[in-house]
Design an enzyme around this catalytic site. Sequence first.
Site, short mmCIF file in Angstrom:
data_model
loop_
_atom_site.label_atom_id
_atom_site.label_comp_id
_atom_site.label_asym_id
_atom_site.label_seq_id
_atom_site.Cartn_x
_atom_site.Cartn_y
_atom_site.Cartn_z
CE LYS A 163 -1.81 1.56 4.01
NZ LYS A 163 -1.48 3.02 4.52
CG ASN A 164 2.43 2.69 3.39
OD1 ASN A 164 1.00 3.00 3.22
ND2 ASN A 164 2.58 2.66 4.79
NE ARG A 170 -0.89 11.41 7.43
CZ ARG A 170 -0.78 12.59 7.52
NH1 ARG A 170 -1.83 13.39 7.80
NH2 ARG A 170 0.46 12.94 7.20
CB CYS A 192 -5.02 10.58 11.28
SG CYS A 192 -3.64 9.74 11.84
NE ARG A 227 0.61 10.74 10.24
CZ ARG A 227 0.12 9.74 9.91
NH1 ARG A 227 -1.19 9.17 10.07
NH2 ARG A 227 0.52 9.31 8.69
N PRO A 228 1.94 16.73 10.90
CG PRO A 228 3.58 17.63 12.11
CD PRO A 228 2.87 16.40 12.19
CG ASP A 230 7.06 20.59 10.25
OD1 ASP A 230 6.26 19.71 10.46
OD2 ASP A 230 8.29 20.62 10.67
CD GLN A 231 11.08 18.69 8.84
OE1 GLN A 231 12.31 18.46 8.32
NE2 GLN A 231 10.99 19.37 10.12
CG ASP A 286 3.12 1.60 9.76
OD1 ASP A 286 3.64 1.68 8.44
OD2 ASP A 286 2.85 2.28 10.50
CB ILE A 343 7.33 6.83 14.88
CG1 ILE A 343 8.25 5.89 14.67
CG2 ILE A 343 6.89 7.51 13.41
CD1 ILE A 343 9.62 6.85 14.23
NE ARG A 358 -6.95 4.49 5.28
CZ ARG A 358 -6.44 5.52 5.93
NH1 ARG A 358 -6.70 5.69 7.15
NH2 ARG A 358 -5.46 6.07 5.44
C1 EPZ Z 1 4.30 6.97 6.40
O1 EPZ Z 1 3.45 8.10 7.03
C2 EPZ Z 1 3.44 5.89 6.38
N1 EPZ Z 1 2.22 6.05 5.35
C3 EPZ Z 1 2.74 5.24 7.60
O2 EPZ Z 1 1.99 4.23 7.53
C4 EPZ Z 1 3.88 5.02 8.67
O3 EPZ Z 1 3.43 4.80 9.88
C5 EPZ Z 1 4.74 6.31 8.81
O4 EPZ Z 1 5.52 6.68 7.26
C6 EPZ Z 1 6.20 5.83 9.45
O5 EPZ Z 1 6.90 4.84 8.93
C7 EPZ Z 1 2.68 6.08 4.01
O6 EPZ Z 1 3.72 5.92 3.55
C8 EPZ Z 1 1.39 6.50 3.04
P1 EPZ Z 1 6.09 10.32 8.67
P2 EPZ Z 1 4.07 9.60 7.20
O7 EPZ Z 1 6.00 11.62 7.96
O8 EPZ Z 1 5.06 9.86 6.03
C9 EPZ Z 1 6.67 13.65 12.03
C10 EPZ Z 1 0.04 2.90 7.71
O9 EPZ Z 1 -0.41 2.31 8.82
N2 EPZ Z 1 6.60 14.64 10.94
O10 EPZ Z 1 7.33 9.62 8.57
O11 EPZ Z 1 2.75 10.32 7.34
C11 EPZ Z 1 5.06 12.96 12.26
O12 EPZ Z 1 4.20 13.85 12.86
C12 EPZ Z 1 0.55 4.35 7.79
O13 EPZ Z 1 0.14 2.28 6.64
C13 EPZ Z 1 6.60 16.06 11.34
O14 EPZ Z 1 6.78 16.55 12.18
O15 EPZ Z 1 4.94 9.48 8.45
C14 EPZ Z 1 5.61 11.62 12.85
O16 EPZ Z 1 5.71 12.06 14.19
C15 EPZ Z 1 0.26 5.12 9.10
N3 EPZ Z 1 6.77 16.87 10.06
C16 EPZ Z 1 7.06 11.48 12.42
O17 EPZ Z 1 7.37 12.57 11.67
C17 EPZ Z 1 6.54 16.31 8.88
O18 EPZ Z 1 6.48 17.46 7.96
C18 EPZ Z 1 7.10 10.23 11.31
O19 EPZ Z 1 6.11 10.66 10.29
C19 EPZ Z 1 6.43 15.08 8.66
C20 EPZ Z 1 6.17 14.28 9.78
#
Ligand code: EPZ
Length: 422
Positions: free
Chosen positions: A22-23, A91, A115, A120-121, A123-124, A305, A327, A397
């Site tokens: 999926k991802n 998202r 969610c 889920r910001p 900013d990066q 996950d 995370i 999903r």
């Molecule tokens: C991806 O989400 C996956 N989704 C998530 O899988 C997975 O849990 C996550 O990566 C971590 O491995 C997809 O790939 C579609 P992150 P993502 O940005 O990219 C913080 C599932 O169950 N952060 O790596 O949204 C954030 O808040 C889903 O399949 C910022 O602060 O996760 C989190 O604490 C759930 N600013 C951490 O980083 C940003 O700009 C990691 O989030 C981006 C993220």
Amino acid sequence: MDKLLIEGGIPLVGRVPVSGAKNAALPLLMATIVAPGEHRLANLPELADVESMLSLLGRIGCPSLLGPIVRVDTSRVAWCEAPYDLVRKMRASVLALGPLLARCGEAHVSLPGGCAIGVRPIDQHLRGLEALGCTFRMEGGYVHGKVSKLKGAEIYLDMPTVTGTENILMAAVLAEGHTLISNAAAEPEVEELGAFLNSLGAKIEGAGTATIRIEGVTSLAPPPRPWHILPDRIEAGTYLVAAAITGGDITCENARAKDLVAVLAVLERAGCTVERGEDYIRVSRTGPVHPVNITTAPHPGFPTDMQAQLMALLSLTGGDSQIRETIFENRFMHVAELLRLGAHIDVNGNLATVHGVPEMRGATVMATDLRASASLVLAGLAAKGRTEILRIYHLDRGYEHLAEKLRAVGANVKRAEEGRPG
Ligand code: EPZ
């Protein structure tokens, strides 16, 4: 809304074919936007999130045709918007940002909002795209971006965000000059996106590591052959835990052990036998489940996950296991539901202490998010008696044909409509 009915206590034995990831499917579908033409993607999983992404592509003027090989035609992009009604459901639609900016020079993407598992910001994502020359303004719950010309840059990510890395990568491939992404996410799905983009003509090195180098090109085009999406490591891990928690023996076909190093190590420490094949993974358990301490971390660390699924398994040990979630700030939603099944878990901030119990007993529980739902399915498969899991749209999903795959290895599980007797 549907519910899942499980009669637990049956050791699951047999083979499970693992579906496409999926991802990886989600970013790859967005990546088709940066290469005008007809794309063909094989092994795309039939999931609600993939349907949402295909309808998002349709909304911007890129029609698709479902089948064993999904065709997406991105010859024309008529609109550069990812609307709220789609983004609020998924998202990952935020992944439209980079590709639309690279293709059209503008993007209007609804802010994803939070969610169940966290704020889920993004900013990066925005900071990296700004480094490439994009400007953004927030208005009406949308982020409006525009760029006249993408220029390569050196980008350091404060944390290895998966979709943040992917958004930046999908823009940098068409930026003038070189881009360096440091502290990038190294997940296998990021590596897959890099390989897919290279098949379109991009010049990327290091996707799947913490340092990614991109030499921008002026145009990209669909590859001559269909792209076959890699197997879903989290789906595979979930079924392997199903073998562990029921004291069964399951072989996941089309699974890649190299994508699950941390998870397989934990399963072995918990008392399982693990066989790592070329394109399969087999897990069985005959003895007791042992306590194990887990700390989630970016890849190749233990994947967040899989945290909920392992918590279900570690609820059935003879001792205490410490599970630290680093995370997401709210990824223990499954705890309250596991307690209803007889688990004994204390939560203190981002640390859950799982006090093993001899058995769990069936109950009615509520799914809250995708992986929490998987945790409840696993607990229900082990619990004595009947478990009803409500709101299982969360499962749809991320798990293709879940009930069928579980029945094929001996589970007594069926779907029913909520409100009707099972
Ligand atoms: C991806 O989400 C996956 N989704 C998530 O899988 C997975 O849990 C996550 O990566 C971590 O491995 C997809 O790939 C579609 P992150 P993502 O940005 O990219 C913080 C599932 O169950 N952060 O790596 O949204 C954030 O808040 C889903 O399949 C910022 O602060 O996760 C989190 O604490 C759930 N600013 C951490 O980083 C940003 O700009 C990691 O989030 C981006 C993220």
